[in-house]
Design a protein around this motif. Structure first.
Motif, PDB file in Angstrom:
ATOM      1  N   ASP A   1       0.542  -1.237   0.011  1.00 22.74           N
ATOM      2  CA  ASP A   1       0.156   0.260  -0.289  1.00 22.74           C
ATOM      3  C   ASP A   1       0.571   1.207   0.000  1.00 22.74           C
ATOM      4  O   ASP A   1       1.661   1.927   1.050  1.00 22.74           O
ATOM      5  N   PRO A   2       1.133   2.085  -1.073  1.00 23.85           N
ATOM      6  CA  PRO A   2       1.787   3.057  -1.266  1.00 23.85           C
ATOM      7  C   PRO A   2       1.331   4.199   0.135  1.00 23.85           C
ATOM      8  O   PRO A   2       1.894   4.845  -0.490  1.00 23.85           O
ATOM      9  N   MET A   3       0.390   4.490   0.621  1.00 23.62           N
ATOM     10  CA  MET A   3      -0.433   4.629   1.594  1.00 23.62           C
ATOM     11  C   MET A   3       0.246   4.866   2.932  1.00 23.62           C
ATOM     12  O   MET A   3       0.594   6.161   3.709  1.00 23.62           O
ATOM     13  N   LEU A   4       0.784   3.384   3.162  1.00 22.83           N
ATOM     14  CA  LEU A   4       1.870   3.635   4.048  1.00 22.83           C
ATOM     15  C   LEU A   4       3.647   4.912   4.289  1.00 22.83           C
ATOM     16  O   LEU A   4       3.813   5.060   5.237  1.00 22.83           O
TER      17      LEU A   4
ATOM     18  N   PHE B   1      -5.770  13.972   1.187  1.00 25.61           N
ATOM     19  CA  PHE B   1      -7.363  14.072   1.621  1.00 25.61           C
ATOM     20  C   PHE B   1      -7.558  12.840   0.123  1.00 25.61           C
ATOM     21  O   PHE B   1      -8.472  12.355   0.056  1.00 25.61           O
ATOM     22  N   VAL B   2      -6.892  13.298  -1.239  1.00 24.06           N
ATOM     23  CA  VAL B   2      -7.200  12.379  -2.108  1.00 24.06           C
ATOM     24  C   VAL B   2      -6.671  11.691  -2.577  1.00 24.06           C
ATOM     25  O   VAL B   2      -5.981  11.235  -3.763  1.00 24.06           O
ATOM     26  N   ALA B   3      -5.496  10.952  -1.502  1.00 20.50           N
ATOM     27  CA  ALA B   3      -5.269   9.918  -1.780  1.00 20.50           C
ATOM     28  C   ALA B   3      -6.038   8.184  -1.673  1.00 20.50           C
ATOM     29  O   ALA B   3      -5.378   7.368  -1.804  1.00 20.50           O
ATOM     30  N   GLY B   4      -6.993   8.392  -1.400  1.00 27.07           N
ATOM     31  CA  GLY B   4      -7.880   7.483  -1.595  1.00 27.07           C
ATOM     32  C   GLY B   4      -8.436   7.310   0.302  1.00 27.07           C
ATOM     33  O   GLY B   4      -9.466   6.834   0.505  1.00 27.07           O
TER      34      GLY B   4
ATOM     35  N   VAL C   1      -7.989  22.310  -4.920  1.00 27.05           N
ATOM     36  CA  VAL C   1      -6.862  22.756  -4.937  1.00 27.05           C
ATOM     37  C   VAL C   1      -5.933  22.147  -5.168  1.00 27.05           C
ATOM     38  O   VAL C   1      -4.453  21.984  -5.333  1.00 27.05           O
ATOM     39  N   HIS C   2      -5.299  20.851  -4.236  1.00 25.32           N
ATOM     40  CA  HIS C   2      -4.411  20.159  -4.123  1.00 25.32           C
ATOM     41  C   HIS C   2      -3.871  19.667  -6.055  1.00 25.32           C
ATOM     42  O   HIS C   2      -4.334  19.691  -6.720  1.00 25.32           O
TER      43      HIS C   2
END
Length: 539
Positions: A233-236, A298-301, A373-374
């Motif tokens: 998971d890239p979120m890590l 916020f926009v990363a899933g 705006v991200h």
């Protein structure tokens, strides 16, 4: 023979020094060298964006350039300048100590910083330039060919060790080596901010080390931490990266705020308004800084309800920053304000531009706004107003303020004011149009763009070149003044009250002939003896 011996003596004096002042100067000179490299990269980026088409440099070179620009400015300039230069040079002087708690560890910290920086900037020599931005998000950074990302990771690991050693040194020095009578409520506000900054680095850097270690493992050791197709998971990576890298913003702003707190009372000739509020606001910013990291994601899933706590904490952290700003304004209110060059940089410069950056940050912290705006130029404008408009103005104000103490010479005041205005106008020309570009939808980190964005990009590029001229004028002012400037004396500002102004300029190697005994706050400008006695009885 004598010349050879003299050369060896000079080398030994600086290479093997453990004097905190010389180590601080080496940090400052090295960081300024890296700043020039990062600034050159910024000029290449802005020159490319002068026109919407693919010219000046290739797309790959553009990616590599903005990666180097971001990494150099954050890790090789702003952080080491504020902590390595100002912290090393000033903290022992301000608290009445003769050196840092661990002088050899202090020297090791500098040489590790230099090594980490060299590893990054020599990457072009080997044709292995990192190209994934200063955040190096996976999965692209996992697949990026060549050794560029590996050098980037190695550099950050070494810089991280350097910063941790420096943070430990600052904490121990401040806690154990204060002069007699220097209670916590008499501690200079720059020292307060440096103490909080050190704790942020101590607790935050291990998370960054974990992030880039997982990246290195995915690239070379067959792990899948950030490989979704294999269950990773890239979120890590993003969580670990921002757990440090958002508090790192406060590493880059808190010492600058400390500089502002030192300069304004001196030139307003008034006690700092709300000393304890300003000091404890630094602590609050340092603490809350560890609860805002996910507002970058916020926009990363991330689910909207999961982002809400980070939205609230990101807005709450504006409160202690606002407390500082209102206290600085109250300090200036009805003061005998003298707008010298350092005063211009920290008032019109820092207060004006940091406030703009802080307010746009409050807007961007809201989940719905951030989703729009991200990854646009609005975000680029926001953090450049915070760091380049805020922190950089603090850095320059601090350099001008302590220049006479470091070199024993006065700088050219008239030229300094011209430089300030050129720098101030250039900063606003460069970054203000980026707000409009972002709101109009121009994404950041793009090589080409729609032609209807051209005008604002051309204004931004014009501003960047004005900044370059201001930097060249500043270098001339510093070098010429250091060589031929008027003798400064111990206290050229007349009534500066922190301990470094009680000794000669530049200070002797041992700092103080006798360790001073502190009997008052360093900001008691115009305070009557009766009030001083009342304050001292409370402390």
């Amino acid at each position: 023979m004598n010349t050879s011996m003299s050369r060896r003596s000079v080398i030994r004096e600086w290479v093997f020094t453990v004097d905190h002042k010389k180590i601080g100067i080496m940090y400052g000179v090295t960081a300024l060298f890296f700043f020039l490299l990062g600034g050159l990269a910024a000029l290449i980026i802005r020159t490319k964006l002068l026109t919407p088409g693919p010219d000046v440099v290739s797309a790959d070179t553009f990616n590599q350039t903005f990666t180097l620009h971001g990494t150099i400015m954050i890790f090789l300039f702003m952080i080491p300048m504020l902590t390595g230069f100002f912290g090393n040079y000033l903290i022992p002087l301000m608290i009445g100590a003769r050196d840092m708690a661990f002088p050899r560890m202090n020297a090791l910290s500098y040489w590790l910083f230099l090594l980490g920086g060299l590893i990054l900037i020599i990457s072009p020599i080997f044709g292995a330039i990192p190209d994934a931005g200063w955040t190096a998000y996976p999965p692209y950074s996992v697949r990026s060919p060549g050794a560029g990302i590996d050098l980037w990771i190695s550099s950050l690991h070494i810089l991280g060790i350097s910063s941790i050693l420096g943070a430990i040194n600052f904490i121990v020095t401040i806690c154990t080596m204060r002069a007699p009578g220097m209670t916590w409520n008499r501690l200079p506000l720059f020292v307060w901010s440096s103490l909080v900054t050190s704790f942020i680095q101590l607790f935050g850097i291990p998370a960054l080390a974990g992030a880039i270690t997982t990246l290195l493992a995915d690239r070379h050791w067959g792990t899948v931490f950030s490989v979704p197709s294999a269950g990773g998971d890239p979120m890590l990576y993003e969580h670990l990266f921002w757990f440090y890298s958002h508090p790192a913003v406060y590493v880059m702003i808190l010492p600058a705020m400390g500089i502002v707190s030192e300069i304004i009372p001196v030139f307003a000739r008034k006690p700092i308004f709300g000393y304890r509020a300003v000091a404890y606001a630094s602590v609050a910013i340092g603490f809350l800084g560890f609860f805002v990291w996910a507002h970058h994601m916020f926009v990363a899933g991330m689910k909207v309800d999961a982002g809400t706590p980070f939205e609230i904490s990101s807005m709450v952290i504006a409160v202690p920053s606002a407390i500082k700003i209102f206290n600085w304004l109250a300090t200036m209110w009805r003061g005998a304000n003298v707008y010298t060059t350092p005063m211009l940089f920290v008032t019109i410069g820092f207060l004006g531009l940091f406030t703009i950056g802080g307010l746009s940050g409050v807007y961007a912290a809201a989940v719905p706004v951030d989703m729009h705006v991200h990854d646009t130029y609005f975000v680029v404008a926001h953090f450049h107003y915070v760091l380049f408009g805020g922190s950089m103005m603090g850095v320059l104000g601090g350099i001008y303020y302590w220049f006479p103490k470091v070199f024993g010479k006065k700088y050219n005041e008239t030229l300094g004011k011209w430089i300030f205005w050129l720098y101030f106008i250039g900063t606003n020309l460069t970054f203000m149009p980026m707000h409009f570009l972002g709101l109009a939808g121009m994404p950041r980190r793009v090589y080409t763009y729609d032609p209807h964005y051209t005008l604002f990009n051309q204004i931004a590029t014009l501003g960047a070149y004005m900044l370059a001229v201001a930097v060249l004028m500043m270098i001339y002012n510093f070098v010429h003044s250091a060589l031929r400037g008027e003798e400064a004396g111990a206290n050229p500002w007349g009534d500066a009250q922190t301990l470094e102004w009680t000794i000669s300029s530049p200070p002797p190697a041992h700092n103080f002939d006798t360790i001073p005994v502190v009997t008052a706050s360093p900001y008691e400008f115009g305070v009557s003896e009766w009030v001083k006695k009342e304050q001292h009885s409370i402390q």
